[in-house]
Design an enzyme around this catalytic site. Sequence first.
Site, mmCIF file in Angstrom:
data_model
loop_
_atom_site.group_PDB
_atom_site.id
_atom_site.type_symbol
_atom_site.label_atom_id
_atom_site.label_comp_id
_atom_site.label_asym_id
_atom_site.label_seq_id
_atom_site.Cartn_x
_atom_site.Cartn_y
_atom_site.Cartn_z
ATOM 1 N N ASP A 1 0.864 -1.180 0.000
ATOM 2 C CA ASP A 1 0.000 0.000 0.000
ATOM 3 C C ASP A 1 0.903 1.232 0.000
ATOM 4 O OD1 ASP A 1 -2.245 1.767 0.318
ATOM 5 O OD2 ASP A 1 -3.314 0.161 1.343
ATOM 6 N N GLY B 1 4.354 1.682 -1.767
ATOM 7 C CA GLY B 1 4.407 2.097 -3.164
ATOM 8 C C GLY B 1 3.014 2.408 -3.669
ATOM 9 N N PHE C 1 0.081 1.452 -6.513
ATOM 10 C CA PHE C 1 -0.315 0.462 -7.517
ATOM 11 C C PHE C 1 -0.613 1.100 -8.872
ATOM 12 C CE2 PHE C 1 -4.324 0.377 -4.658
ATOM 13 C CZ PHE C 1 -4.878 1.499 -5.233
ATOM 14 N N HIS D 1 -13.317 -1.132 -6.789
ATOM 15 C CA HIS D 1 -14.531 -0.293 -6.794
ATOM 16 C C HIS D 1 -14.246 1.173 -6.488
ATOM 17 C CE1 HIS D 1 -15.911 -0.395 -2.249
ATOM 18 N NE2 HIS D 1 -14.639 -0.100 -2.363
#
Length: 337
Positions: free
Chosen positions: A199, A225, A227, A245
Amino acid sequence: MKEKALPQQLDQMITGYWVSQSIYAAAKLGIADLLVAGPQTAELLADATKTNCGALYRLLRALASVGIFTENEQREFALTPLAEFLRSDVPGSKRALALMSGDEQFQAWSEILYSIQTGKTSFDKVFEKPIFEYLADNPDKGQIFDQAMTGIHGRETGDIMNAYDFSGINTLMDVGGGNGSNIVNLLQNYPEMKGILFDLPQVVERAEPHIEQAGLTDRCQLIGGSFFESVPAGADAIFLRHIIHDWDDEKSLTILRHCHAVMSENSRLLVVESVIPPGNDPFPGKFLDLVMLMIPGGKERTAEEYEALFEQAGFELTRIIPTESELSIIEGTKRLP
């Protein structure tokens, strides 16, 4: 009990925020924590919370009428089974959810028409920055967000593990794993499994004490980091719970393609989300979809939309496994050329 007339039913729906904001006020004041030792009068509670005694009494009387707190003949208020979950120190506490929903999210909902008219996030309009940037800039709010997510996810975790067999996964990477509650539960239930929590750096920093407290430091690697830039290699299953979502299709595809890039043909992609069913039946994901529209700018999706998203990212959607909660596990593998 006599069924309410349609206008009365509609009245109750229209004024639903009366109850939710009253719960928010009680949660903000920490009333449930103050009642752990036993019943107290509004006077004593007002002294402890530095509030107006008459106004606080009226708040608690209203909440008692819907089963949150109860008032005795001595005009003392006490906890009820519902109110217990507004305590800050109980498993599955809903206090943080009440705080988050009654503060920033309530302000975003007040601008729902802006989102419907423009398709843009009302949160950004109200706070002049995206939600995750706001949480990074306000660590206290980030902590409440983490706690709220834990309160929401707690009941779902058992349902996920009952519905899906994680055995045989050597290393599972929780992408966007937040405070680590997901990976902790999975590793505790599968002692042979190793984990990676990935995360944002500041989020991983908040998660580290939870991993240490669970005694999983030697089995769970923490990596900071984004994504949107890349995803670490080294896992044979990638787990994304309530991540896709949060984002529109373009950003979701970026995340999924970065996952695809580090997966082998034997790896599994596990996306855990609400899958909106067809028809008019009630389903929590239909209103959660509005939250996604107004706050992070994402969306809940149908099975067909997930299939299309997976295909564009290079995955084969192998199956959608429903759980006892409103969540489903959407499993995918790399599509072979």
